[in-house]
Scaffold this active site. Sequence first.
Site, PDB file in Angstrom:
ATOM      1  N   GLU A  85       0.814  -1.147  -0.013  1.00 34.18           N
ATOM      2  CA  GLU A  85       0.098   0.332  -0.029  1.00 34.18           C
ATOM      3  C   GLU A  85       0.867   1.318  -0.017  1.00 34.18           C
ATOM      4  O   GLU A  85       1.860   1.228   0.980  1.00 34.18           O
ATOM      5  CB  GLU A  85      -1.093   0.142   1.093  1.00 34.18           C
ATOM      6  CG  GLU A  85      -1.960   0.952   1.355  1.00 34.18           C
ATOM      7  CD  GLU A  85      -2.784   1.197   2.325  1.00 34.18           C
ATOM      8  OE1 GLU A  85      -2.967   0.098   3.091  1.00 34.18           O
ATOM      9  OE2 GLU A  85      -3.703   2.085   2.280  1.00 34.18           O
ATOM     10  N   LYS A 277      -6.820  -0.653  11.666  1.00 38.84           N
ATOM     11  CA  LYS A 277      -6.318  -1.015  10.442  1.00 38.84           C
ATOM     12  C   LYS A 277      -5.129  -0.128  10.034  1.00 38.84           C
ATOM     13  O   LYS A 277      -4.073  -0.812   9.691  1.00 38.84           O
ATOM     14  CB  LYS A 277      -7.448  -0.896   9.365  1.00 38.84           C
ATOM     15  CG  LYS A 277      -6.965  -1.510   7.972  1.00 38.84           C
ATOM     16  CD  LYS A 277      -6.211  -0.329   7.078  1.00 38.84           C
ATOM     17  CE  LYS A 277      -5.877  -0.800   5.738  1.00 38.84           C
ATOM     18  NZ  LYS A 277      -4.577  -0.015   4.976  1.00 38.84           N
ATOM     19  N   ASP A 293       4.280 -14.371  11.367  1.00 38.16           N
ATOM     20  CA  ASP A 293       2.867 -14.758  11.259  1.00 38.16           C
ATOM     21  C   ASP A 293       1.966 -13.589  11.251  1.00 38.16           C
ATOM     22  O   ASP A 293       1.350 -13.537  12.453  1.00 38.16           O
ATOM     23  CB  ASP A 293       2.682 -15.910  12.092  1.00 38.16           C
ATOM     24  CG  ASP A 293       1.255 -16.340  11.564  1.00 38.16           C
ATOM     25  OD1 ASP A 293       0.584 -15.778  10.980  1.00 38.16           O
ATOM     26  OD2 ASP A 293       0.865 -17.690  11.950  1.00 38.16           O
ATOM     27  N   HIS A 390      -1.767  10.617   0.907  1.00 36.99           N
ATOM     28  CA  HIS A 390      -1.970   9.340   0.432  1.00 36.99           C
ATOM     29  C   HIS A 390      -1.833   9.397  -1.001  1.00 36.99           C
ATOM     30  O   HIS A 390      -1.428   8.444  -1.910  1.00 36.99           O
ATOM     31  CB  HIS A 390      -3.164   8.855   0.875  1.00 36.99           C
ATOM     32  CG  HIS A 390      -3.439   7.387   0.668  1.00 36.99           C
ATOM     33  ND1 HIS A 390      -2.562   6.380   1.202  1.00 36.99           N
ATOM     34  CD2 HIS A 390      -4.319   6.565  -0.090  1.00 36.99           C
ATOM     35  CE1 HIS A 390      -3.038   5.093   0.538  1.00 36.99           C
ATOM     36  NE2 HIS A 390      -4.021   5.485  -0.182  1.00 36.99           N
TER      37      HIS A 390
HETATM   38  P1  HMG Z   1       4.766  15.307   3.341  1.00 36.17           P
HETATM   39  O1  HMG Z   1       4.720  16.117   4.462  1.00 36.17           O
HETATM   40  O2  HMG Z   1       3.888  15.584   2.269  1.00 36.17           O
HETATM   41  O3  HMG Z   1       6.239  14.620   2.877  1.00 36.17           O
HETATM   42  O4  HMG Z   1       4.122  13.945   3.929  1.00 36.17           O
HETATM   43  P2  HMG Z   1       7.631  15.462   2.291  1.00 36.17           P
HETATM   44  O5  HMG Z   1       7.552  15.362   0.868  1.00 36.17           O
HETATM   45  O6  HMG Z   1       7.565  16.850   3.152  1.00 36.17           O
HETATM   46  O7  HMG Z   1       8.464  14.457   3.292  1.00 36.17           O
HETATM   47  C1  HMG Z   1       8.562  14.358   4.516  1.00 36.17           C
HETATM   48  C2  HMG Z   1       8.891  13.077   4.907  1.00 36.17           C
HETATM   49  O8  HMG Z   1       8.124  12.191   4.877  1.00 36.17           O
HETATM   50  C3  HMG Z   1      10.240  12.698   4.396  1.00 36.17           C
HETATM   51  O9  HMG Z   1      11.501  12.923   5.164  1.00 36.17           O
HETATM   52  C4  HMG Z   1       9.984  11.180   4.459  1.00 36.17           C
HETATM   53  O10 HMG Z   1      10.494  10.808   5.907  1.00 36.17           O
HETATM   54  C5  HMG Z   1       8.656  10.869   4.163  1.00 36.17           C
HETATM   55  P3  HMG Z   1      13.008  12.966   4.152  1.00 36.17           P
HETATM   56  O11 HMG Z   1      13.159  11.586   3.636  1.00 36.17           O
HETATM   57  O12 HMG Z   1      12.751  13.862   2.865  1.00 36.17           O
HETATM   58  O13 HMG Z   1      13.721  13.595   5.118  1.00 36.17           O
HETATM   59  N1  HMG Z   1       8.291  11.024   2.933  1.00 36.17           N
HETATM   60  C6  HMG Z   1       8.623   9.717   2.266  1.00 36.17           C
HETATM   61  N2  HMG Z   1       9.443   8.805   2.431  1.00 36.17           N
HETATM   62  C7  HMG Z   1       9.715   7.863   1.355  1.00 36.17           C
HETATM   63  N3  HMG Z   1       9.274   7.921   0.169  1.00 36.17           N
HETATM   64  C8  HMG Z   1       8.561   9.269  -0.093  1.00 36.17           C
HETATM   65  C9  HMG Z   1       8.118  10.096   0.791  1.00 36.17           C
HETATM   66  N4  HMG Z   1       7.654  11.359   1.073  1.00 36.17           N
HETATM   67  C10 HMG Z   1       7.560  11.704   2.036  1.00 36.17           C
HETATM   68  N5  HMG Z   1       8.042   9.470  -1.430  1.00 36.17           N
HETATM   69  C11 HMG Z   1       3.011  11.643   4.009  1.00 36.17           C
HETATM   70  C12 HMG Z   1       3.483  12.976   2.789  1.00 36.17           C
HETATM   71  C13 HMG Z   1       2.316  10.808   3.061  1.00 36.17           C
HETATM   72  C14 HMG Z   1       4.279  11.233   4.604  1.00 36.17           C
HETATM   73  C15 HMG Z   1       2.269  12.218   4.882  1.00 36.17           C
HETATM   74  O14 HMG Z   1       0.982  12.879   4.211  1.00 36.17           O
HETATM   75  C16 HMG Z   1       1.455  11.357   5.917  1.00 36.17           C
HETATM   76  O15 HMG Z   1       2.119  10.811   6.614  1.00 36.17           O
HETATM   77  N6  HMG Z   1       0.242  10.895   5.640  1.00 36.17           N
HETATM   78  C17 HMG Z   1      -0.393   9.640   6.189  1.00 36.17           C
HETATM   79  C18 HMG Z   1      -0.378   8.627   5.281  1.00 36.17           C
HETATM   80  C19 HMG Z   1      -0.778   7.584   5.983  1.00 36.17           C
HETATM   81  O16 HMG Z   1      -1.161   7.456   7.062  1.00 36.17           O
HETATM   82  N7  HMG Z   1      -1.214   6.437   5.153  1.00 36.17           N
HETATM   83  C20 HMG Z   1      -1.543   5.112   5.517  1.00 36.17           C
HETATM   84  C21 HMG Z   1      -2.411   4.403   4.405  1.00 36.17           C
HETATM   85  S1  HMG Z   1      -3.819   5.359   4.585  1.00 36.17           S
HETATM   86  C22 HMG Z   1      -4.733   4.170   5.601  1.00 36.17           C
HETATM   87  O17 HMG Z   1      -4.646   3.005   5.072  1.00 36.17           O
HETATM   88  C23 HMG Z   1      -4.770   4.206   7.014  1.00 36.17           C
HETATM   89  C24 HMG Z   1      -6.124   5.155   7.420  1.00 36.17           C
HETATM   90  O18 HMG Z   1      -7.361   4.762   6.909  1.00 36.17           O
HETATM   91  C25 HMG Z   1      -5.925   4.941   9.041  1.00 36.17           C
HETATM   92  C26 HMG Z   1      -7.045   5.843   9.771  1.00 36.17           C
HETATM   93  O19 HMG Z   1      -8.020   6.097   9.212  1.00 36.17           O
HETATM   94  O20 HMG Z   1      -6.583   5.693  11.026  1.00 36.17           O
HETATM   95  C27 HMG Z   1      -5.625   6.316   7.171  1.00 36.17           C
END
Ligand code: HMG
Length: 443
Positions: A85, A277, A293, A390
């Site tokens: 994901e 989740k 597991d 996301h």
């Molecule tokens: P951002 O601030 O737009 O990212 O966050 P950024 O480009 O400013 O980068 C900041 C840091 O984020 C980076 O630092 C990385 O650590 C990381 P740096 O490496 O530059 O020193 N980062 C990355 N790491 C690797 N590859 C990349 C990358 N981009 C940033 N391409 C971010 C963007 C997505 C991290 C932020 O918006 C976030 O944390 N969002 C939450 C996303 C999330 O929770 N996803 C899970 C899936 S959704 C789900 O299924 C669960 C849910 O329903 C659960 C719930 O409801 O509770 C949400």
Amino acid sequence: MKEPIKGFSKLSKAAKLEWLTQNNFENPEATLELFQSYWHNDETVQKKHDDFIENTMTNYYMPFGVAPNFQINGKLYTLPMAIEESSVVAAAAKSASYWMARGGFKTEVVSTEKIGHVHFMYEGDASPLFNEFNALEEQLRAATKELTANMEARGGGITAITLVDKTADLDHYYQIEVCFETCDSMGANFINSNLEEMAKSLEAFTAAHQDLNEDKLEVVMRILSNYTPKCIVRASVSCPVSDLASEGTTGEDFARKFKRAIDIANAEPYRATTHNKGIMNGIDALIIATGNDFRAVEAACHTYASKSGQYRSLTHCSIENGTFTYWIEIPLALGVVGGLTKLHPLVVKALEMLGKPNAEELMGIVAVSGLAQNFAALRALVTTGIQKGHMKMHLMNILNQLEATPEEKVIVANYFKDKVPHHREVVNYFCNLRGVPVPKVGG
Ligand code: HMG
């Protein structure tokens, strides 16, 4: 119409593939080629994969990513994460850096015992079993002496044996409940082998006892429980509330909203399910990468989330005297020996990346991964909304689906830098860029 096949398991891999592709696909030759293209080019590695399960046809690739900068109990880790994901790894990495700047994560293993049962029915007066439990226990321990010798030498073994009357829940139902310490192994085989010996011993005890009747005893199952409420780990972070301030939001405001999000997950199972989740995103990715597991871990965590009688959040939060404390407490029965740990080359590397932790250290790291993941999700949910980050991460998936060229990817990514890249808008922009008609919805 498809015909059933008998003796499939006895066929060679080539014959299985031939049958599979000829009978299930429109283009058998192309399918065979595709399946074979996912085979490892080193035959010995492929053979290992073939032997993990039965009827292996090919390999199903899962991305293996890493999230650096996890400071846990003062030590720096890079977490291996196997997950399909988008945004999970980025979210973990972002949380890691965030909390590294605020003192890092702390973990504490609360307990490490696992539990298994001999489930049996006794359709008579079972009181002699209870009255003479000491003698029965002695016999059960004697029956498993050889099996437990090595584990005892490592500091583990059987820690407790209890006879449980479950007749209030089900007529004639009793259990021998056994607690185990399995050191660095998850312990499933060890536990089940011991329980099977104990069941035989229970039958022998019953047969030999003048006041018990072996015909009234039925051993139904001898099996470990994947619910491990005595194998608990806690991971936490803490900082002054004021340190949580970010652009446009005060620390107080953020902490209050964040706590509200957890309160809602505690009050509302619909939300708790999604909340947990998100936690499992972080946990499973690490569990899979380290060859553990994930079904067992999932099952245990969800039962634990329901322990109050209602399904609730696995994470907790408090705001007291200006301090924000946020933690997770979960059951985790993990192994760093046995299972896939030495067999899967990437699992070996994942454990090496973590500094070859023992089972307790790995419990802490996995709990941190769950906490970090939940933090990233809640942080996004109570501020910008989840879709911004996301979809930013998901953009490449959409562009790959559209078979965008590297140049087109750069242009589209640039355009959506400051916008939420909703699927339809990406498709529209991409088609305009290419000068092709936008496909109709469903077309
Ligand atoms: P951002 O601030 O737009 O990212 O966050 P950024 O480009 O400013 O980068 C900041 C840091 O984020 C980076 O630092 C990385 O650590 C990381 P740096 O490496 O530059 O020193 N980062 C990355 N790491 C690797 N590859 C990349 C990358 N981009 C940033 N391409 C971010 C963007 C997505 C991290 C932020 O918006 C976030 O944390 N969002 C939450 C996303 C999330 O929770 N996803 C899970 C899936 S959704 C789900 O299924 C669960 C849910 O329903 C659960 C719930 O409801 O509770 C949400």
